[in-house]
Design a protein around this motif. Structure first.
Motif, mmCIF file in Angstrom:
data_model
loop_
_atom_site.group_PDB
_atom_site.id
_atom_site.type_symbol
_atom_site.label_atom_id
_atom_site.label_comp_id
_atom_site.label_asym_id
_atom_site.label_seq_id
_atom_site.Cartn_x
_atom_site.Cartn_y
_atom_site.Cartn_z
ATOM 1 N N ARG A 44 0.832 -1.212 0.000
ATOM 2 C CA ARG A 44 0.000 0.000 0.000
ATOM 3 C C ARG A 44 0.865 1.259 0.000
ATOM 4 N NH1 ARG A 44 -3.752 -3.168 2.880
ATOM 5 N NH2 ARG A 44 -2.813 -2.832 4.903
ATOM 6 N N ALA A 45 1.913 1.251 0.803
ATOM 7 C CA ALA A 45 2.805 2.420 0.863
ATOM 8 C C ALA A 45 3.469 2.648 -0.492
ATOM 9 C CB ALA A 45 3.860 2.220 1.951
ATOM 10 N N GLY A 46 3.839 1.568 -1.160
ATOM 11 C CA GLY A 46 4.437 1.692 -2.492
ATOM 12 C C GLY A 46 3.477 2.332 -3.476
ATOM 13 N N HIS A 47 2.199 1.957 -3.406
ATOM 14 C CA HIS A 47 1.203 2.559 -4.293
ATOM 15 C C HIS A 47 1.019 4.039 -3.985
ATOM 16 C CE1 HIS A 47 -0.139 -0.922 -6.523
ATOM 17 N NE2 HIS A 47 -0.195 -1.624 -5.402
ATOM 18 N N VAL A 48 1.005 4.392 -2.711
ATOM 19 C CA VAL A 48 0.841 5.797 -2.318
ATOM 20 C C VAL A 48 2.024 6.618 -2.826
ATOM 21 C CG1 VAL A 48 0.803 7.383 -0.347
ATOM 22 C CG2 VAL A 48 -0.628 5.328 -0.323
ATOM 23 N N VAL A 49 3.229 6.109 -2.618
ATOM 24 C CA VAL A 49 4.427 6.823 -3.076
ATOM 25 C C VAL A 49 4.404 6.966 -4.594
ATOM 26 C CG1 VAL A 49 6.945 6.643 -3.293
ATOM 27 C CG2 VAL A 49 5.858 6.188 -1.094
ATOM 28 N N SER A 50 4.026 5.903 -5.287
ATOM 29 C CA SER A 50 3.953 5.943 -6.747
ATOM 30 C C SER A 50 2.955 6.993 -7.220
ATOM 31 C CB SER A 50 3.549 4.560 -7.266
ATOM 32 O OG SER A 50 3.450 4.567 -8.660
ATOM 33 N N GLU A 51 1.794 7.044 -6.585
ATOM 34 C CA GLU A 51 0.789 8.048 -6.953
ATOM 35 C C GLU A 51 1.297 9.462 -6.690
ATOM 36 O OE1 GLU A 51 -2.223 7.900 -8.500
ATOM 37 O OE2 GLU A 51 -1.637 5.828 -8.910
ATOM 38 N N GLU A 52 1.972 9.651 -5.559
ATOM 39 C CA GLU A 52 2.503 10.985 -5.236
ATOM 40 C C GLU A 52 3.575 11.406 -6.251
ATOM 41 O OE1 GLU A 52 1.420 13.219 -2.983
ATOM 42 O OE2 GLU A 52 -0.188 11.783 -2.591
ATOM 43 N N ILE A 53 4.410 10.481 -6.646
ATOM 44 C CA ILE A 53 5.436 10.792 -7.658
ATOM 45 C C ILE A 53 4.766 11.147 -8.973
ATOM 46 C CG2 ILE A 53 7.268 9.763 -9.069
ATOM 47 C CD1 ILE A 53 8.141 8.210 -6.544
ATOM 48 N N LYS A 54 3.744 10.365 -9.341
ATOM 49 C CA LYS A 54 3.017 10.635 -10.583
ATOM 50 C C LYS A 54 2.386 12.024 -10.555
ATOM 51 C CE LYS A 54 -0.405 8.463 -13.560
ATOM 52 N NZ LYS A 54 -1.360 7.376 -13.703
ATOM 53 N N LYS A 55 1.747 12.380 -9.413
ATOM 54 C CA LYS A 55 1.150 13.711 -9.275
ATOM 55 C C LYS A 55 2.203 14.804 -9.404
ATOM 56 C CE LYS A 55 -2.553 12.381 -6.127
ATOM 57 N NZ LYS A 55 -3.016 12.508 -4.726
ATOM 58 N N ALA A 56 3.337 14.613 -8.745
ATOM 59 C CA ALA A 56 4.401 15.613 -8.782
ATOM 60 C C ALA A 56 4.938 15.779 -10.197
ATOM 61 C CB ALA A 56 5.523 15.216 -7.829
ATOM 62 N N MET A 57 5.076 14.672 -10.901
ATOM 63 C CA MET A 57 5.571 14.753 -12.280
ATOM 64 C C MET A 57 4.552 15.421 -13.191
ATOM 65 S SD MET A 57 7.461 11.075 -12.626
ATOM 66 C CE MET A 57 8.042 11.321 -14.288
ATOM 67 N N ASP A 58 3.251 15.143 -12.960
ATOM 68 C CA ASP A 58 2.205 15.760 -13.782
ATOM 69 C C ASP A 58 2.148 17.266 -13.556
ATOM 70 O OD1 ASP A 58 1.560 13.324 -14.850
ATOM 71 O OD2 ASP A 58 -0.232 13.026 -13.608
ATOM 72 N N THR A 59 2.260 17.713 -12.311
ATOM 73 C CA THR A 59 2.211 19.155 -12.047
ATOM 74 C C THR A 59 3.499 19.826 -12.498
ATOM 75 O OG1 THR A 59 3.021 18.851 -9.782
ATOM 76 C CG2 THR A 59 0.638 18.949 -10.092
ATOM 77 N N GLY A 60 4.595 19.100 -12.488
ATOM 78 C CA GLY A 60 5.869 19.672 -12.928
ATOM 79 C C GLY A 60 6.044 19.665 -14.426
ATOM 80 N N SER A 61 5.188 18.962 -15.161
ATOM 81 C CA SER A 61 5.349 18.876 -16.595
ATOM 82 C C SER A 61 4.369 19.783 -17.339
ATOM 83 C CB SER A 61 5.173 17.421 -17.066
ATOM 84 O OG SER A 61 3.856 16.991 -16.814
ATOM 85 N N GLY A 62 3.784 20.713 -16.603
ATOM 86 C CA GLY A 62 2.866 21.674 -17.244
ATOM 87 C C GLY A 62 3.636 22.575 -18.191
ATOM 88 N N PRO A 63 2.935 23.427 -18.908
ATOM 89 C CA PRO A 63 3.631 24.319 -19.853
ATOM 90 C C PRO A 63 4.588 25.262 -19.126
ATOM 91 C CG PRO A 63 1.308 24.905 -19.657
ATOM 92 C CD PRO A 63 1.529 23.664 -18.851
ATOM 93 N N SER A 64 5.773 25.383 -19.666
ATOM 94 C CA SER A 64 6.755 26.281 -19.051
ATOM 95 C C SER A 64 6.438 27.713 -19.452
ATOM 96 C CB SER A 64 8.176 25.896 -19.472
ATOM 97 O OG SER A 64 8.284 25.934 -20.876
ATOM 98 N N PRO A 65 6.807 28.704 -18.624
ATOM 99 C CA PRO A 65 6.425 30.109 -18.896
ATOM 100 C C PRO A 65 6.899 30.630 -20.239
ATOM 101 C CG PRO A 65 7.408 29.868 -16.706
ATOM 102 C CD PRO A 65 7.503 28.537 -17.408
ATOM 103 N N GLU A 66 8.085 30.205 -20.704
ATOM 104 C CA GLU A 66 8.571 30.742 -21.983
ATOM 105 C C GLU A 66 7.833 30.127 -23.169
ATOM 106 O OE1 GLU A 66 11.297 27.562 -20.485
ATOM 107 O OE2 GLU A 66 10.934 29.522 -19.688
ATOM 108 N N ASN A 67 7.137 29.028 -22.995
ATOM 109 C CA ASN A 67 6.409 28.388 -24.080
ATOM 110 C C ASN A 67 4.918 28.729 -24.092
ATOM 111 O OD1 ASN A 67 8.741 27.145 -24.910
ATOM 112 N ND2 ASN A 67 8.323 25.225 -23.840
ATOM 113 N N THR A 68 4.467 29.563 -23.156
ATOM 114 C CA THR A 68 3.053 29.901 -23.115
ATOM 115 C C THR A 68 2.755 30.999 -24.111
ATOM 116 O OG1 THR A 68 3.703 30.947 -21.028
ATOM 117 C CG2 THR A 68 1.952 29.316 -20.918
ATOM 118 N N PRO A 69 1.674 30.819 -24.870
ATOM 119 C CA PRO A 69 1.334 31.881 -25.839
ATOM 120 C C PRO A 69 0.817 33.126 -25.108
ATOM 121 C CG PRO A 69 -0.242 30.022 -25.922
ATOM 122 C CD PRO A 69 0.822 29.693 -24.929
ATOM 123 N N GLU A 70 1.119 34.248 -25.696
ATOM 124 C CA GLU A 70 0.720 35.536 -25.079
ATOM 125 C C GLU A 70 -0.488 36.105 -25.732
ATOM 126 O OE1 GLU A 70 3.937 38.240 -24.621
ATOM 127 O OE2 GLU A 70 5.232 36.653 -24.028
#
Length: 70
Positions: A44-70
């Motif tokens: 269970r702890a492994g699944h929780v850690v895996s989900e947290e890593i996945k969430k962190a990677m998803d929020t960190g892989s959003g559009p970067s500021p220099e690539n956002t259209p103005e």
């Protein structure tokens, strides 16, 4: 007046051996249960850690500021 039963020595030894065997079996089953429970908790702890890593990677892989259209 108290009356005690005379148990033949062989029967007494056999009962003692069976009780010891029963105690060992009970202890073994208790250890197996504890091991199973611990394994489930680790899983269970492994699944929780895996989900947290996945969430962190998803929020960190959003559009970067220099690539956002103005």
């Amino acid at each position: 007046m108290r009356t005690e039963l005379a148990i033949p020595m062989e029967l007494s030894e056999e009962l003692d051996n069976e009780m010891k065997k029963n105690k060992r079996e009970h202890h073994r089953l208790d250890l197996e249960t504890q091991t199973h429970d611990l394994s489930a908790e680790i899983n269970r702890a492994g699944h929780v850690v895996s989900e947290e890593i996945k969430k962190a990677m998803d929020t960190g892989s959003g559009p970067s500021p220099e690539n956002t259209p103005e």
